[in-house]
Design a protein around this motif. Structure first.
Motif: not given
Length: 319
Positions: A186-196
């Motif tokens: 549920h950590d959005l900023e981190e998900a955006f930073a690392m995901s394809d």
């Protein structure tokens, strides 16, 4: 595709937790499934890991997992063996396979070096920080060369200042090892930073699945947009009050543009239709609240010269 989740549905008694979930994970891809707590993210991981069975649907692998190349799940509490050292925890999977001791030592040393744990090999889990425990758990998973790596809330136990650093580390690690990876968080900023790719899971349904930038700036519904952060709904009858600078309005089928604060630009204009109600310093930008014919909008700008009471014209811009 290395992994295909096809129409997964899961019920607990009369409650449907997951409904008709489908997405693909390509070779070497890192996919994040984001959603609020309790939405079914961990249940989905357990189904992919074959720790739980769906009521309907299938999980298909291009190359079926084997004992030598399993699906590995790293839970948010890490589940390290408390009586084993860091070295013992990392090498556990290879010892369980009864591999050669010399090879195990070489592989463990390699992991200690890569995960920056060289000085921690003889420490026990109780002596480690949350970030170090997480690295040990991921190293223990990577050493067995998994077919797919699953991460359950990888940022849950980390301090705020460690989350983005960890997201970048997970991304580098995933690229280095080339292992298809699914993270639920549920950590959005981190998900955006690392995901394809990012999937948005709300109310048991996968509402959108696409590249991070497209999911954020081109959300398919107001519900998705609102979950991902501040958004300005602009109804069709107010379009004429905005200048449009290359902004794609044709993609909105509902007659409403969902514009992020980053999509709004301001120009000082004494005859402008809007006026600034409030200005808030937010670190690397200022957040402006603008009243436009009785409707309130939020715009982010690095231009600090605008002031409350000032009349402005708003423009939609691509981002």
């Amino acid at each position: 595709m290395d992994l295909s989740v096809c129409k997964i549905t899961k019920r607990f008694k009369s409650r449907t937790v997951l409904e008709d979930i489908s997405f693909d994970v390509g070779p070497r891809e890192l996919v994040s499934i984001v959603g609020p707590s309790g939405v079914g993210k961990t249940t989905l991981l357990k189904i992919i890991a074959q720790l739980d069975r769906p009521d309907d649907g299938t999980v298909n692998f291009s190359h079926p997992p084997t004992k030598k190349h399993p699906v590995i799940i790293v839970f948010q509490d890490y589940v390290l063996f408390p009586t084993m050292t860091v070295r013992g925890n990392i090498g556990f999977g290879l010892r369980a396979r009864k591999e050669d001791k010399q090879r195990i030592g070489f592989q463990v040393d390699r992991m200690l070096d890569y995960f920056q744990l060289e000085d921690m090999g003889d420490h026990y889990p109780a002596q480690l920080s949350a970030g170090q425990k997480q690295r040990v758990a991921i190293a223990r998973a990577m050493i067995v060369n998994p077919a797919v790596l699953l991460l359950d809330e990888p940022f849950a136990n980390l301090d705020r200042n460690l989350k983005m650093e960890t997201a970048r580390f997970i991304r580098r690690t995933q690229r280095e090892f080339g292992i298809p990876t699914i993270s639920v968080t549920h950590d959005l900023e981190e998900a955006f930073a690392m995901s394809d790719q990012i999937g948005v899971l709300l109310n048991g349904r996968l509402m959108q699945f696409d590249a991070p930038k497209k999911v954020y700036f081109h959300s398919t519904s107001h519900e998705v947009a609102r979950f991902l952060g501040p958004v300005n709904p602009i109804p069709e009858d107010l379009f004429a009050l905005f200048r449009v600078n290359g902004y794609d309005v044709s993609r909105n089928s509902s007659g409403v543009i969902l514009a992020r604060p980053e999509n709004l630009a301001m120009t000082a204009d004494e005859a402008g239709p809007g006026h600034i109600v409030e200005k808030t310093f937010a670190g690397h930008y200022s957040a402006y609240t603008i009243d436009l014919h009785g409707t309130v909008y939020t715009a982010y700008s690095q231009d600090d010269r605008f002031m409350p009471g000032q009349r402005v014209t708003l423009a939609l811009k691509p981002y």
